[in-house]
Scaffold this motif. Structure first.
Motif, PDB file in Angstrom:
ATOM      1  N   GLU A 181       0.815  -1.212   0.000  1.00  0.00           N
ATOM      2  CA  GLU A 181       0.000   0.000   0.000  1.00  0.00           C
ATOM      3  C   GLU A 181       0.849   1.263   0.000  1.00  0.00           C
ATOM      4  O   GLU A 181       0.481   2.274  -0.597  1.00  0.00           O
ATOM      5  CB  GLU A 181      -0.925  -0.001   1.220  1.00  0.00           C
ATOM      6  CG  GLU A 181      -2.050  -1.008   1.156  1.00  0.00           C
ATOM      7  CD  GLU A 181      -2.825  -1.094   2.457  1.00  0.00           C
ATOM      8  OE1 GLU A 181      -3.994  -1.520   2.415  1.00  0.00           O
ATOM      9  OE2 GLU A 181      -2.271  -0.733   3.519  1.00  0.00           O
ATOM     10  N   SER A 182       1.964   1.223   0.682  1.00  0.00           N
ATOM     11  CA  SER A 182       2.812   2.418   0.759  1.00  0.00           C
ATOM     12  C   SER A 182       3.415   2.778  -0.589  1.00  0.00           C
ATOM     13  O   SER A 182       3.728   3.945  -0.853  1.00  0.00           O
ATOM     14  CB  SER A 182       3.940   2.211   1.771  1.00  0.00           C
ATOM     15  OG  SER A 182       4.913   1.304   1.274  1.00  0.00           O
ATOM     16  N   GLY A 183       3.595   1.791  -1.455  1.00  0.00           N
ATOM     17  CA  GLY A 183       4.194   2.029  -2.763  1.00  0.00           C
ATOM     18  C   GLY A 183       5.697   2.227  -2.732  1.00  0.00           C
ATOM     19  O   GLY A 183       6.316   2.464  -3.769  1.00  0.00           O
ATOM     20  N   LEU A 184       6.301   2.096  -1.563  1.00  0.00           N
ATOM     21  CA  LEU A 184       7.728   2.358  -1.438  1.00  0.00           C
ATOM     22  C   LEU A 184       8.581   1.310  -2.141  1.00  0.00           C
ATOM     23  O   LEU A 184       9.722   1.588  -2.522  1.00  0.00           O
ATOM     24  CB  LEU A 184       8.116   2.435   0.037  1.00  0.00           C
ATOM     25  CG  LEU A 184       7.584   3.659   0.783  1.00  0.00           C
ATOM     26  CD1 LEU A 184       7.778   3.496   2.289  1.00  0.00           C
ATOM     27  CD2 LEU A 184       8.274   4.919   0.295  1.00  0.00           C
ATOM     28  N   PHE A 185       8.046   0.105  -2.288  1.00  0.00           N
ATOM     29  CA  PHE A 185       8.804  -0.948  -2.942  1.00  0.00           C
ATOM     30  C   PHE A 185       8.205  -1.334  -4.292  1.00  0.00           C
ATOM     31  O   PHE A 185       8.533  -2.377  -4.841  1.00  0.00           O
ATOM     32  CB  PHE A 185       8.898  -2.177  -2.037  1.00  0.00           C
ATOM     33  CG  PHE A 185       9.712  -1.926  -0.806  1.00  0.00           C
ATOM     34  CD1 PHE A 185      11.097  -1.847  -0.872  1.00  0.00           C
ATOM     35  CD2 PHE A 185       9.093  -1.728   0.422  1.00  0.00           C
ATOM     36  CE1 PHE A 185      11.849  -1.583   0.251  1.00  0.00           C
ATOM     37  CE2 PHE A 185       9.848  -1.470   1.555  1.00  0.00           C
ATOM     38  CZ  PHE A 185      11.225  -1.395   1.478  1.00  0.00           C
ATOM     39  N   SER A 186       7.342  -0.482  -4.816  1.00  0.00           N
ATOM     40  CA  SER A 186       6.824  -0.723  -6.160  1.00  0.00           C
ATOM     41  C   SER A 186       7.908  -0.399  -7.179  1.00  0.00           C
ATOM     42  O   SER A 186       8.873   0.316  -6.888  1.00  0.00           O
ATOM     43  CB  SER A 186       5.593   0.155  -6.413  1.00  0.00           C
ATOM     44  OG  SER A 186       5.969   1.523  -6.475  1.00  0.00           O
ATOM     45  N   ALA A 187       7.746  -0.919  -8.376  1.00  0.00           N
ATOM     46  CA  ALA A 187       8.730  -0.643  -9.424  1.00  0.00           C
ATOM     47  C   ALA A 187       8.825   0.854  -9.699  1.00  0.00           C
ATOM     48  O   ALA A 187       9.915   1.411  -9.844  1.00  0.00           O
ATOM     49  CB  ALA A 187       8.352  -1.399 -10.698  1.00  0.00           C
ATOM     50  N   ASP A 188       7.674   1.522  -9.745  1.00  0.00           N
ATOM     51  CA  ASP A 188       7.685   2.960 -10.021  1.00  0.00           C
ATOM     52  C   ASP A 188       8.346   3.733  -8.883  1.00  0.00           C
ATOM     53  O   ASP A 188       9.143   4.650  -9.117  1.00  0.00           O
ATOM     54  CB  ASP A 188       6.258   3.468 -10.219  1.00  0.00           C
ATOM     55  CG  ASP A 188       5.651   3.016 -11.537  1.00  0.00           C
ATOM     56  OD1 ASP A 188       6.421   2.585 -12.415  1.00  0.00           O
ATOM     57  OD2 ASP A 188       4.419   3.092 -11.687  1.00  0.00           O
ATOM     58  N   GLY A 189       7.997   3.368  -7.637  1.00  0.00           N
ATOM     59  CA  GLY A 189       8.559   4.083  -6.496  1.00  0.00           C
ATOM     60  C   GLY A 189      10.067   3.938  -6.405  1.00  0.00           C
ATOM     61  O   GLY A 189      10.781   4.912  -6.184  1.00  0.00           O
ATOM     62  N   LEU A 190      10.546   2.729  -6.574  1.00  0.00           N
ATOM     63  CA  LEU A 190      11.989   2.498  -6.504  1.00  0.00           C
ATOM     64  C   LEU A 190      12.721   3.131  -7.680  1.00  0.00           C
ATOM     65  O   LEU A 190      13.790   3.722  -7.514  1.00  0.00           O
ATOM     66  CB  LEU A 190      12.269   0.998  -6.460  1.00  0.00           C
ATOM     67  CG  LEU A 190      11.915   0.289  -5.153  1.00  0.00           C
ATOM     68  CD1 LEU A 190      12.076  -1.219  -5.307  1.00  0.00           C
ATOM     69  CD2 LEU A 190      12.774   0.796  -3.998  1.00  0.00           C
ATOM     70  N   ALA A 191      12.139   3.023  -8.881  1.00  0.00           N
ATOM     71  CA  ALA A 191      12.812   3.580 -10.052  1.00  0.00           C
ATOM     72  C   ALA A 191      12.891   5.098  -9.970  1.00  0.00           C
ATOM     73  O   ALA A 191      13.927   5.704 -10.270  1.00  0.00           O
ATOM     74  CB  ALA A 191      12.076   3.157 -11.321  1.00  0.00           C
ATOM     75  N   ALA A 192      11.798   5.728  -9.539  1.00  0.00           N
ATOM     76  CA  ALA A 192      11.778   7.189  -9.461  1.00  0.00           C
ATOM     77  C   ALA A 192      12.778   7.687  -8.424  1.00  0.00           C
ATOM     78  O   ALA A 192      13.541   8.634  -8.683  1.00  0.00           O
ATOM     79  CB  ALA A 192      10.372   7.667  -9.116  1.00  0.00           C
TER      80      ALA A 192
END
Length: 218
Positions: A181-192
């Motif tokens: 839910e936090s999105g911190l370990f999503s592909a987009d979050g990590l890549a950005a």
């Protein structure tokens, strides 16, 4: 800021007036670790004159960076601070790295108006992330362009992972947000975040080889 700044709106989304006991204990442990790590930097490498020149140029840039922030996703946002923190981790001794992190805090607190425990946790998170990034760069980096680039890559990866991990646990304990839910370990979050922090390699290279060119780079 991403990495590791929680928006006041997101942290208050469940109308929690204070942190749960386990989140408070976690925040205290992170804070104590950061304080010990920062205190230990006093006894490490003494800054040289070139270090002080690079520090004097990086400091105001880092101090102003939180004013340029965009909130994204849930509980996170972007500002340019990580680029300057990574640059400091690459070219400055640990004591000055901590000073660069501290310089970011007044603008961050004034802009966010977040509860004290959020600001304190974000500060300790940044201190630990920056010092571990500096240690990673020191371990694998070295003299020469290639070694500098490798050390920079290591600093970026460590900074982002440590920063996100510390915040993700806090959001889980304090607000019940899962890692997903936090999105911190999503592909987009990590890549950005990695891309933003990686700008610090270029900033650090300029600060190392000709710091007076930093204004032109920026």
């Amino acid at each position: 800021s991403v990495p590791a700044i929680a928006d006041q709106t997101g942290w208050q989304s469940k109308r929690v007036r204070r942190l749960p006991a386990n989140a408070s204990a976690y925040a205290a442990a992170v804070g104590l670790t950061a304080a010990v790590a920062a205190g230990a930097t006093v006894f490490l490498q003494e800054p040289s004159s070139s270090d002080l020149t690079a520090f004097a140029l990086l400091l105001p840039l880092a101090a102003l960076s939180p004013w340029f922030r965009v909130s994204v996703g849930r509980n996170t946002g972007f500002h340019t601070g990580p680029a300057f923190v990574v640059a400091a981790a690459l070219v400055l001794p640990p004591l000055l790295v901590v000073a660069v992190v501290l310089a970011m805090q007044p603008a961050q607190w004034l802009k966010d108006r977040a509860p004290w425990y959020i600001g304190t946790f974000n500060l300790t998170n940044y201190v630990l992330s920056a010092l571990t990034a500096a240690a990673a760069a020191d371990r694998v980096g070295g003299a020469g362009d290639g070694r500098f680039a490798v050390g920079g890559a290591a600093a970026v990866v460590v900074f982002v992972l440590v920063n996100h991990a510390l915040l993700a646990v806090m959001l889980r304990l304090g607000r019940g947000h899962s890692f997903r839910e936090s999105g911190l370990f999503s592909a987009d979050g990590l890549a950005a975040d990695t891309g933003l922090a990686a700008l610090g390699i270029a900033v650090g290279a300029f600060a190392e080889f000709n710091p007076w060119l930093l204004p032109a780079l920026l």
